[in-house]
Design a protein around this motif. Structure first.
Motif, PDB file in Angstrom:
ATOM      1  N   MET A  68      40.774 -40.337  -9.270  1.00 27.10           N
ATOM      2  CA  MET A  68      40.656 -39.118 -10.031  1.00 27.10           C
ATOM      3  C   MET A  68      39.633 -39.328 -11.136  1.00 27.10           C
ATOM      4  N   LYS A  69      39.054 -38.253 -11.614  1.00 32.41           N
ATOM      5  CA  LYS A  69      38.058 -38.333 -12.681  1.00 32.41           C
ATOM      6  C   LYS A  69      38.624 -37.765 -13.969  1.00 32.41           C
ATOM      7  N   ILE A  70      38.223 -38.398 -15.078  1.00 31.67           N
ATOM      8  CA  ILE A  70      38.581 -37.887 -16.394  1.00 31.67           C
ATOM      9  C   ILE A  70      37.295 -37.649 -17.184  1.00 31.67           C
ATOM     10  N   ASP A  71      37.377 -36.717 -18.128  1.00 35.84           N
ATOM     11  CA  ASP A  71      36.246 -36.400 -18.997  1.00 35.84           C
ATOM     12  C   ASP A  71      36.445 -37.091 -20.340  1.00 35.84           C
ATOM     13  N   LEU A  72      35.440 -37.823 -20.752  1.00 36.83           N
ATOM     14  CA  LEU A  72      35.481 -38.530 -22.023  1.00 36.83           C
ATOM     15  C   LEU A  72      34.162 -38.342 -22.756  1.00 36.83           C
ATOM     16  N   LYS A  73      34.204 -38.424 -24.059  1.00 39.59           N
ATOM     17  CA  LYS A  73      32.978 -38.540 -24.853  1.00 39.59           C
ATOM     18  C   LYS A  73      33.027 -39.955 -25.399  1.00 39.59           C
ATOM     19  N   ILE A  74      32.136 -40.815 -24.876  1.00 35.90           N
ATOM     20  CA  ILE A  74      32.139 -42.221 -25.256  1.00 35.90           C
ATOM     21  C   ILE A  74      30.877 -42.520 -26.047  1.00 35.90           C
ATOM     22  N   ASN A  75      31.066 -42.976 -27.267  1.00 41.48           N
ATOM     23  CA  ASN A  75      29.945 -43.306 -28.154  1.00 41.48           C
ATOM     24  C   ASN A  75      28.930 -42.167 -28.223  1.00 41.48           C
ATOM     25  N   GLY A  76      29.448 -40.942 -28.264  1.00 40.25           N
ATOM     26  CA  GLY A  76      28.614 -39.760 -28.434  1.00 40.25           C
ATOM     27  C   GLY A  76      28.090 -39.130 -27.156  1.00 40.25           C
ATOM     28  N   LEU A  77      28.367 -39.731 -26.007  1.00 38.87           N
ATOM     29  CA  LEU A  77      27.867 -39.201 -24.734  1.00 38.87           C
ATOM     30  C   LEU A  77      29.015 -38.705 -23.865  1.00 38.87           C
ATOM     31  N   ASP A  78      28.854 -37.521 -23.269  1.00 39.46           N
ATOM     32  CA  ASP A  78      29.849 -36.988 -22.344  1.00 39.46           C
ATOM     33  C   ASP A  78      29.785 -37.764 -21.030  1.00 39.46           C
ATOM     34  N   ARG A  79      30.962 -38.182 -20.557  1.00 41.92           N
ATOM     35  CA  ARG A  79      31.032 -38.958 -19.309  1.00 41.92           C
ATOM     36  C   ARG A  79      32.173 -38.455 -18.440  1.00 41.92           C
ATOM     37  N   LYS A  80      31.969 -38.482 -17.138  1.00 46.12           N
ATOM     38  CA  LYS A  80      33.039 -38.294 -16.157  1.00 46.12           C
ATOM     39  C   LYS A  80      33.276 -39.675 -15.569  1.00 46.12           C
ATOM     40  N   ILE A  81      34.481 -40.153 -15.706  1.00 39.77           N
ATOM     41  CA  ILE A  81      34.804 -41.526 -15.311  1.00 39.77           C
ATOM     42  C   ILE A  81      35.885 -41.507 -14.240  1.00 39.77           C
ATOM     43  N   GLU A  82      35.661 -42.282 -13.203  1.00 43.27           N
ATOM     44  CA  GLU A  82      36.639 -42.439 -12.130  1.00 43.27           C
ATOM     45  C   GLU A  82      37.697 -43.454 -12.579  1.00 43.27           C
ATOM     46  N   ILE A  83      38.972 -43.085 -12.417  1.00 46.03           N
ATOM     47  CA  ILE A  83      40.070 -44.002 -12.754  1.00 46.03           C
ATOM     48  C   ILE A  83      41.056 -44.067 -11.602  1.00 46.03           C
ATOM     49  N   GLU A  84      41.855 -45.110 -11.618  1.00 45.07           N
ATOM     50  CA  GLU A  84      42.947 -45.283 -10.669  1.00 45.07           C
ATOM     51  C   GLU A  84      44.265 -44.970 -11.380  1.00 45.07           C
ATOM     52  N   PRO A  85      45.261 -44.496 -10.653  1.00 44.08           N
ATOM     53  CA  PRO A  85      46.566 -44.250 -11.283  1.00 44.08           C
ATOM     54  C   PRO A  85      47.097 -45.521 -11.950  1.00 44.08           C
ATOM     55  N   GLY A  86      47.597 -45.380 -13.151  1.00 49.96           N
ATOM     56  CA  GLY A  86      48.191 -46.508 -13.865  1.00 49.96           C
ATOM     57  C   GLY A  86      47.190 -47.449 -14.519  1.00 49.96           C
ATOM     58  N   GLU A  87      45.903 -47.141 -14.419  1.00 53.95           N
ATOM     59  CA  GLU A  87      44.882 -48.025 -14.982  1.00 53.95           C
ATOM     60  C   GLU A  87      44.829 -47.894 -16.508  1.00 53.95           C
ATOM     61  N   MET A  88      44.652 -49.025 -17.156  1.00 54.69           N
ATOM     62  CA  MET A  88      44.574 -49.052 -18.613  1.00 54.69           C
ATOM     63  C   MET A  88      43.149 -48.757 -19.068  1.00 54.69           C
ATOM     64  N   LEU A  89      43.046 -48.136 -20.239  1.00 50.19           N
ATOM     65  CA  LEU A  89      41.759 -47.687 -20.756  1.00 50.19           C
ATOM     66  C   LEU A  89      40.783 -48.849 -20.959  1.00 50.19           C
ATOM     67  N   ALA A  90      41.244 -49.994 -21.443  1.00 47.62           N
ATOM     68  CA  ALA A  90      40.353 -51.150 -21.647  1.00 47.62           C
ATOM     69  C   ALA A  90      39.666 -51.536 -20.344  1.00 47.62           C
ATOM     70  N   ASP A  91      40.421 -51.555 -19.259  1.00 50.31           N
ATOM     71  CA  ASP A  91      39.851 -51.933 -17.963  1.00 50.31           C
ATOM     72  C   ASP A  91      38.819 -50.913 -17.496  1.00 50.31           C
ATOM     73  N   VAL A  92      39.108 -49.644 -17.687  1.00 52.11           N
ATOM     74  CA  VAL A  92      38.179 -48.576 -17.297  1.00 52.11           C
ATOM     75  C   VAL A  92      36.882 -48.697 -18.098  1.00 52.11           C
ATOM     76  N   LEU A  93      37.007 -48.890 -19.398  1.00 49.31           N
ATOM     77  CA  LEU A  93      35.817 -48.999 -20.243  1.00 49.31           C
ATOM     78  C   LEU A  93      34.987 -50.225 -19.871  1.00 49.31           C
ATOM     79  N   ASN A  94      35.635 -51.359 -19.685  1.00 50.32           N
ATOM     80  CA  ASN A  94      34.911 -52.571 -19.295  1.00 50.32           C
ATOM     81  C   ASN A  94      34.198 -52.390 -17.957  1.00 50.32           C
ATOM     82  N   ARG A  95      34.868 -51.799 -17.000  1.00 57.30           N
ATOM     83  CA  ARG A  95      34.278 -51.588 -15.677  1.00 57.30           C
ATOM     84  C   ARG A  95      33.043 -50.690 -15.748  1.00 57.30           C
ATOM     85  N   ASN A  96      33.011 -49.820 -16.746  1.00 61.63           N
ATOM     86  CA  ASN A  96      31.897 -48.892 -16.900  1.00 61.63           C
ATOM     87  C   ASN A  96      30.850 -49.376 -17.901  1.00 61.63           C
ATOM     88  N   GLY A  97      30.894 -50.661 -18.236  1.00 65.96           N
ATOM     89  CA  GLY A  97      29.834 -51.268 -19.032  1.00 65.96           C
ATOM     90  C   GLY A  97      30.007 -51.254 -20.534  1.00 65.96           C
TER      91      GLY A  97
END
Length: 149
Positions: A1-30
């Motif tokens: 599933m995708k979530i909408d985030l504004k990360i460091n001032g930029l709008d992003r659509k990020i793919e996540i897995e159910p139950g995934e923690m935010l730290a892991d998602v952020l690290n995976r996305n650089g």
């Protein structure tokens, strides 16, 4: 599933897995998010969510949908400024805890005006540093925040 985030001032659509923690998602996305305990106890994974510090290792990524996130990557100028105060007080140890510490300090700076020493200590209670006894950190932060003695 995708979530909408504004990360460091930029709008992003990020793919996540159910139950995934935010730290892991952020690290995976650089994004730079350090991890230590995976229980939200050490403060290494601290990020700002809507300008408030949170432990991203124990925060479900789905809960961040629609929110504003700041990682250490988005506050380099502020981090360098805080670092000058830390170095001046002899607190330049290994630096592993620094990103989480800096983000917590920035959250505190927005939330508390002219905090007392006790308020500073209370706000920083979730940030562990294995290299120091925190006395230098406290001196540096009081100077950085312009807190009167």
């Amino acid at each position: 599933m995708k979530i909408d985030l504004k990360i460091n001032g930029l709008d992003r659509k990020i793919e996540i897995e159910p139950g995934e923690m935010l730290a892991d998602v952020l690290n995976r996305n650089g994004y730079t998010v350090r991890k230590g305990c995976d229980t939200g106890s050490c403060g290494l994974c601290t990020i700002l969510l809507d300008e408030k510090p949170i432990s991203s290792c124990s925060y479900l990524a789905i809960k961040a949908d629609g929110h504003v996130i700041t990682t250490i990557d988005g506050v380099q100028h502020e981090a360098e400024e805080i670092a000058k105060f830390l170095v001046a007080e002899g607190v330049e140890q290994c630096g592993y805890c620094s990103p989480g510490f800096v983000l917590t300090v920035l959250g505190m700076k927005k939330e508390l005006k002219n905090p007392s020493e006790e308020e500073i200590k209370h706000y920083l209670v979730g940030n562990l540093c294995r290299c120091s006894g925190y006395v230098g950190h406290l001196r540096a932060l009081k100077k950085y925040l312009g807190v009167s003695e």
